[in-house]
Design an enzyme around this catalytic site. Structure first.
Site, short mmCIF file in Angstrom:
data_model
loop_
_atom_site.label_atom_id
_atom_site.label_comp_id
_atom_site.label_asym_id
_atom_site.label_seq_id
_atom_site.Cartn_x
_atom_site.Cartn_y
_atom_site.Cartn_z
N ARG A 176 0.85 -1.20 0.00
CA ARG A 176 0.00 0.00 0.00
C ARG A 176 0.88 1.24 0.00
O ARG A 176 1.88 1.31 0.70
CB ARG A 176 -0.91 0.03 1.23
CG ARG A 176 -1.94 -1.10 1.26
CD ARG A 176 -2.80 -1.00 2.49
NE ARG A 176 -3.78 -2.07 2.57
CZ ARG A 176 -4.63 -2.22 3.58
NH1 ARG A 176 -4.62 -1.37 4.59
NH2 ARG A 176 -5.50 -3.23 3.58
N ARG A 180 -2.72 10.67 -2.88
CA ARG A 180 -3.83 11.61 -2.71
C ARG A 180 -3.94 12.51 -3.91
O ARG A 180 -2.96 13.10 -4.35
CB ARG A 180 -3.62 12.46 -1.46
CG ARG A 180 -3.59 11.65 -0.18
CD ARG A 180 -3.38 12.56 1.01
NE ARG A 180 -3.24 11.79 2.24
CZ ARG A 180 -2.65 12.22 3.33
NH1 ARG A 180 -2.13 13.44 3.35
NH2 ARG A 180 -2.57 11.48 4.41
N ARG A 253 16.64 -3.76 12.73
CA ARG A 253 17.37 -2.64 12.15
C ARG A 253 17.51 -1.61 13.26
O ARG A 253 16.64 -1.49 14.14
CB ARG A 253 16.62 -2.03 10.96
CG ARG A 253 16.58 -2.90 9.74
CD ARG A 253 17.93 -3.04 9.08
NE ARG A 253 18.37 -1.78 8.47
CZ ARG A 253 19.56 -1.61 7.92
NH1 ARG A 253 20.45 -2.60 7.93
NH2 ARG A 253 19.89 -0.46 7.35
N ARG A 284 17.50 10.89 6.79
CA ARG A 284 16.75 12.13 6.97
C ARG A 284 17.43 13.03 7.99
O ARG A 284 18.30 12.58 8.74
CB ARG A 284 15.31 11.84 7.39
CG ARG A 284 15.15 11.07 8.69
CD ARG A 284 13.68 10.78 8.96
NE ARG A 284 13.47 10.10 10.24
CZ ARG A 284 12.29 9.86 10.78
NH1 ARG A 284 11.19 10.24 10.15
NH2 ARG A 284 12.19 9.26 11.95
N GLU A 309 20.10 11.25 10.66
CA GLU A 309 19.67 9.90 11.03
C GLU A 309 20.25 8.87 10.05
O GLU A 309 20.10 9.00 8.84
CB GLU A 309 18.14 9.85 11.02
CG GLU A 309 17.55 8.63 11.66
CD GLU A 309 16.06 8.77 11.87
OE1 GLU A 309 15.32 7.87 11.42
OE2 GLU A 309 15.61 9.79 12.47
N TYR A 357 6.32 -3.80 15.23
CA TYR A 357 6.44 -2.35 15.18
C TYR A 357 5.11 -1.71 15.57
O TYR A 357 4.06 -2.07 15.04
CB TYR A 357 6.84 -1.87 13.78
CG TYR A 357 6.95 -0.36 13.72
CD1 TYR A 357 8.07 0.27 14.25
CD2 TYR A 357 5.92 0.42 13.21
CE1 TYR A 357 8.17 1.65 14.25
CE2 TYR A 357 6.01 1.79 13.22
CZ TYR A 357 7.13 2.41 13.73
OH TYR A 357 7.22 3.77 13.74
N ASP A 359 3.08 2.10 16.40
CA ASP A 359 2.97 3.53 16.64
C ASP A 359 2.53 3.71 18.09
O ASP A 359 2.13 2.75 18.77
CB ASP A 359 1.96 4.17 15.68
CG ASP A 359 2.53 4.33 14.28
OD1 ASP A 359 3.75 4.57 14.16
OD2 ASP A 359 1.75 4.22 13.30
#
Length: 376
Positions: A176, A180, A253, A284, A309, A357, A359
């Site tokens: 996915r 937009r 990682r 980043r 990073e 993982y 959030d």
């Protein structure tokens, strides 16, 4: 009768939230952490008056009103909206992929024009596949978004993130992609998002208020003594370590940071800038003041703090960040989860304990579920 109802191993978001809710139910909790500070990877270090996300950028977002009201009952959150940009060879593109991105990429100005361009790109990928299913991330990404955006905004960043070619990565990683057809740079679709006013330390301190805490306390060095203090354990550390690596070590990682003070008030104009070309070694740059300072307030602080990073392979002794989602580690993790499911006095929760993982909002949701299941 033991001194505590729960020994909570780890003072990160799962452990701190569990302690808060359990204490509200009259339970006695002891929270321990092997680090010298509370908060786990949410910990912020104040540098030059700026809350620096020491273990990487954390942006709270959720559509769950109960979770949003809960965290705001501890500390008020600000209006920060995550709108990262990507830098590829000096040219900047908006993320996630939206009409701004398509204009920057192809010069199109309407959704209809963008759809035509995307279909042209996808058609090229379909010809290459010749009817077969995508076998790797590169093929899957080009089928979803086309060669241009894949080459410029996905390929290099992803290869730095995972330390291997996109042709070696499984297709399901990128099944996915957010696309937009509006000029909307808000990265998340969630109804609520923001950063705690004053930083994440305020959230964790609020959650752990009036709870006994022991820092610099390694569970595995004092396991027998600590276990004897409480009826049950809430464990948020690495699940394979809990079982003394019985089936072998899980892989991760990890991320390292080069944090620098810049003698200017505004370095890059945004909290998050991804560097998507493979030749730039870092993935980043985070400019921390943009999480909490907006508009003219940015210039009131004459200096800024940025973190470069770097994503690398995890080795023993490094901080584990991202579970490696491949067949070997998934099989290994499931073996450990099966052992954990048999425990009657240990609750496993969080990223390391579940090898998953998370959030932040789903972590809190998981604690809500756990507390309710315990019928405290």
């Amino acid at each position: 009768m033991k001194r505590f109802d729960y020994l909570i191993v780890g003072s990160g978001l799962f452990g701190a939230t569990f302690a808060y809710l359990a204490r509200k139910k009259g339970k006695r909790c002891l929270v321990i952490d092997k680090r010298s500070h509370i908060g786990g990877n949410l910990y912020c270090e104040n540098i030059k008056g700026i809350n620096v996300h020491k273990y990487g950028a954390h942006i709270f977002h959720t559509s769950n009103k109960e979770v949003w009201n809960f965290v705001n009952s501890i500390v008020e959150f600000n209006r920060y909206t995550n709108s990262p940009v990507a830098n590829y060879k000096g040219k900047v593109y908006n993320l996630p992929f939206n009409m701004n991105t398509f204009y920057q990429m192809w010069g199109v100005t309407t959704p209809a024009e963008a759809e035509i361009k995307l279909e042209e790109q996808r058609a090229e990928a379909k010809v290459t596949l010749n009817g077969r299913e995508p076998q790797n991330l590169e093929e899957q990404a080009q089928l979803l978004i086309g060669k241009d955006i894949y080459t410029i905004l996905i390929k290099g960043y992803t290869e730095k993130q995972w330390g291997r070619s996109c042709k070696e990565l499984p297709a399901f990683i990128i099944r996915r992609l957010p696309i937009r057809m509006t000029f909307d740079n808000n990265y998340f679709n969630d109804k609520y998002q923001g950063i705690p006013i004053g930083g994440y330390n305020k959230l964790i301190k609020g959650l752990l208020e009036n709870t006994e805490i022991r820092l610099n306390c390694d569970f595995f060095k004092e396991r027998e003594t600590l276990t004897a203090l409480a009826d049950k354990i809430v464990y948020t550390g690495a699940i394979d370590e809990f079982y003394d690596y019985k089936f072998g070590r899980l892989q991760y990682r990890t991320v390292s940071f080069d944090t620098q003070i810049k003698d200017i008030p505004n370095y890059q104009g945004n909290a998050v800038v991804n560097y998507t070309e493979r030749e730039v070694p870092y993935t980043r740059i985070i400019e921390h003041k943009h999480f909490e300072m907006f508009g003219t307030t940015i210039n009131e602080c004459p200096q800024t703090v940025v973190s470069y990073e770097y994503s690398t392979e995890w080795e023993l002794g490094m901080e584990p960040y991202y579970p490696v989602n491949d067949a070997h580690n998934n099989i290994l993790a499931e073996k450990y989860r099966e052992l954990a499911a048999q425990e009657t006095n240990v609750i496993f929760g969080g990223r390391l304990a579940e090898y998953k993982y998370y959030d932040m909002a789903p972590v809190i949701e998981k604690v809500f579920f756990t507390i309710r299941a315990l019928e405290l």
